[in-house]
Design a protein around this motif. Structure first.
Motif, mmCIF file in Angstrom:
data_model
loop_
_atom_site.group_PDB
_atom_site.id
_atom_site.type_symbol
_atom_site.label_atom_id
_atom_site.label_comp_id
_atom_site.label_asym_id
_atom_site.label_seq_id
_atom_site.Cartn_x
_atom_site.Cartn_y
_atom_site.Cartn_z
ATOM 1 N N ASP A 36 0.853 -1.184 0.000
ATOM 2 C CA ASP A 36 0.000 0.000 0.000
ATOM 3 C C ASP A 36 0.891 1.236 0.000
ATOM 4 N N SER B 276 0.237 4.249 -0.370
ATOM 5 C CA SER B 276 -0.288 5.448 0.290
ATOM 6 C C SER B 276 0.238 5.581 1.717
ATOM 7 N N HIS B 277 0.780 4.489 2.256
ATOM 8 C CA HIS B 277 1.345 4.505 3.611
ATOM 9 C C HIS B 277 2.846 4.717 3.612
ATOM 10 N N ILE C 61 5.344 9.319 -4.293
ATOM 11 C CA ILE C 61 4.895 9.561 -2.914
ATOM 12 C C ILE C 61 5.680 10.705 -2.270
ATOM 13 N N ARG D 128 -6.371 7.717 -8.034
ATOM 14 C CA ARG D 128 -5.388 7.583 -6.964
ATOM 15 C C ARG D 128 -4.421 6.442 -7.279
ATOM 16 N N ASN D 129 -3.628 6.063 -6.268
ATOM 17 C CA ASN D 129 -2.649 4.977 -6.418
ATOM 18 C C ASN D 129 -1.662 5.264 -7.541
#
Length: 296
Positions: free
Chosen positions: A23, A25-26, A65, A226-227
């Motif tokens: 993931d 996003s983390h 990110i 997203r992603n």
């Protein structure tokens, strides 16, 4: 066809699955995940080196990110070192047996020179034309010589190379019955002319054409939403498996490693159409049971 393509497809897609399973996003993936990604990627590189460019996807994913280029470079080096370590035994073996530094194979030169002279038409030929060196040379010098001649041809004939890329693309995507043909033709004879063969080869081709149209329509969806990190990894993987064969010579079999990624973008296109259709439907268009449940 079965052994090489199926093994490479499995390992290359497995490598992508390992790294996009995180993931993003983390934050960045753990060192263990990067090592696992490098391990699977290294095995795929042993089958075909095309997947080495997946490492670029990791670099771009870290940048997505906002972790900075230093951390992106570090995250790329970890799996890259694993790939190198996996390739070392094969390279040592080649040094002992061939007395030369060969990290992949000695058919690279032949592959590069096959479709590079002024009479080339984009498809397979034997490496005995003037675009290649003497085919009777020993394996290692023939590989080196053919690589140099191929590079020289591209430098001195860029327009011709551009034309060849178009021709290779046409041969690569003009159908999807190559596996059937390869299997049946091994036994030769009139089977190739049978009604069953004609039916299944035509069905395979037309199914492929439909999937190809859907996959092209779904490409823009790969860069929306997203992603972003995961999307960049998949985009680099698909792009490398598309571009590299276009730089070799045209063959239907060369699009096989791209098929899983074509399926992804084709499914995205179908999903977008279905979702858009549902979005246009109002409450009056819902089934009676659904309306009653909503009112309750």
């Amino acid at each position: 066809s079965f052994q090489v393509e199926t093994m490479f497809v499995f390992l290359s897609v497995a490598a992508v699955a390992v790294i996009v399973g995180h993931d993003w996003s983390h934050g960045m993936p753990s060192r263990n995940r990067l090592l696992a990604f490098g391990g699977v990627l290294g095995l795929s590189v042993l089958v075909r080196p095309f997947s080495i460019w997946f490492l670029v996807g990791v670099f771009l994913a870290v940048l997505a990110i906002g972790a900075g280029w230093r951390r992106a470079l570090g995250a790329t080096i970890v799996p890259a070192l694993v790939v190198v370590a996996i390739s070392v035994p094969w390279t040592i073996r080649n040094e002992i047996q061939m007395h030369a530094f060969i990290p992949t194979s000695t058919n690279t030169g032949d592959t590069l020179c096959l479709d590079r002279n002024m009479t080339a038409q984009g498809g397979f030929r034997f490496a005995d034309h003037d675009g290649c060196v003497d085919p009777n040379l020993p394996e290692v010098p023939r590989n080196d010589g053919n690589t140099r001649k191929a590079i020289s041809f591209v430098i001195h004939h860029p327009a011709r190379e551009a034309l060849q890329i178009v021709r290779r693309g046409h041969l690569e995507f003009n159908g999807d019955h190559d596996g059937l043909y390869a299997t049946v033709s091994l036994h030769g004879g009139p089977t190739l002319l049978s009604p069953a063969y004609n039916f299944f080869s035509s069905a395979a081709d037309w199914y492929f054409y439909g999937a190809l149209v859907l996959s092209i329509a779904g490409v823009p969806l790969l860069f929306r939403g997203r992603n972003r990190s995961e999307r960049r990894i998949v985009a680099v993987a698909a792009g490398s498996l598309l571009v590299i064969p276009l730089l070799l010579w045209g063959n239907q079999r060369f699009h096989v490693p791209l098929l899983p990624f074509m399926a992804i973008t084709a499914a995205a296109a179908v999903h977008w159409v279905v979702r858009s259709a549902h979005a246009r439907r109002g409450p009056d268009d819902l089934p009676v049971v659904g309306v009653r449940q909503q009112r309750q």
